[in-house]
Scaffold this active site. Structure first.
Site, mmCIF file in Angstrom:
data_model
loop_
_atom_site.group_PDB
_atom_site.id
_atom_site.type_symbol
_atom_site.label_atom_id
_atom_site.label_comp_id
_atom_site.label_asym_id
_atom_site.label_seq_id
_atom_site.Cartn_x
_atom_site.Cartn_y
_atom_site.Cartn_z
ATOM 1 C CG HIS A 1 -1.941 -0.986 1.364
ATOM 2 N ND1 HIS A 1 -2.128 -1.739 2.495
ATOM 3 C CD2 HIS A 1 -2.882 -1.394 0.490
ATOM 4 C CE1 HIS A 1 -3.149 -2.560 2.314
ATOM 5 N NE2 HIS A 1 -3.613 -2.382 1.103
ATOM 6 C CE LYS B 1 -21.947 -8.408 9.673
ATOM 7 N NZ LYS B 1 -21.636 -9.034 8.358
ATOM 8 N NE ARG C 1 -2.375 -7.530 -4.129
ATOM 9 C CZ ARG C 1 -3.105 -7.880 -3.093
ATOM 10 N NH1 ARG C 1 -2.581 -7.895 -1.890
ATOM 11 N NH2 ARG C 1 -4.362 -8.249 -3.244
ATOM 12 C CB SER D 1 -4.356 -6.340 4.844
ATOM 13 O OG SER D 1 -4.007 -5.095 4.333
#
Ligand code: PNS
Length: 167
Positions: free
Chosen positions: A19, A43, A92, A130
């Site tokens: 990022h 969530k 990517r 991530s």
């Protein structure tokens, strides 16, 4: 307000070196780059939105034309409010393409004047996400060199706090 403003949206849970690489590339191309964290995506995120804002601000503090913000609801509505010239996304590998293609076309359908610009991160980060970085950490691996050092420390602290809370 910058005329040539680009929005780099995502969940950034957490921000990775991939990022950051994209932010640096985007910030060289546009007058102003806003990293926009979606507040209602997951969530059970690893980091709260406030923690993510803080980490992003910390790792981009040397970049004068980069700011950090949050948004909820439709990205195109947020982009309109910001008078953005474009949306920035990273690709990517081929596996990213289908999802990005669908999102870009849906956003174009919703707001035909808003373009999506795709950039490729440096090759070294093509496998970094991530999700995988969190998985590595949670299974005892070290996310070193995959995320900025500041984020690496926050991740380790967070994991330790979670483990302490769960006994
Ligand atoms: O980094 P991510 O999690 O892949 O980012 C996805 C994001 C935040 C760019 C996307 O989910 C989004 O823009 N959500 C906002 C809701 C929206 O506008 N949806 C319609 C576009 S497909």
């Amino acid at each position: 307000m910058a005329e040539n403003l680009v929005i780099y949206p995502g969940s950034f849970d957490p921000i990775t070196n991939g990022h950051l690489d994209l932010i640096e590339r985007g910030a060289r191309m546009f007058e102003h780059l806003v990293v926009a964290i979606l507040t209602n995506i997951e969530k059970r995120p690893f980091f709260t939105v406030n923690e993510r804002v803080h980490m992003l601000e910390e790792v981009t503090k040397g970049m004068p034309n980069v700011s950090v913000d949050t948004f909820s609801g439709l990205l195109v509505e947020y982009a309109k409010r910001k008078k953005a010239r474009a949306i920035l996304r990273g690709i990517r590998a081929f596996s990213d393409y289908e999802y990005e293609f669908q999102m870009a076309l849906m956003n174009r359908k919703l707001e035909p004047t808003l373009e999506t610009v795709f950039l490729m991160p440096a090759e070294a980060y093509t496998y970094v996400s991530s999700r995988l970085v969190k998985e590595v950490l949670q299974h005892g691996g070290n996310p070193k060199n995959l995320v900025p050092p500041y984020v690496e420390r926050r991740m380790k602290e967070k994991l330790a706090a979670r483990r302490a809370a769960n006994g």
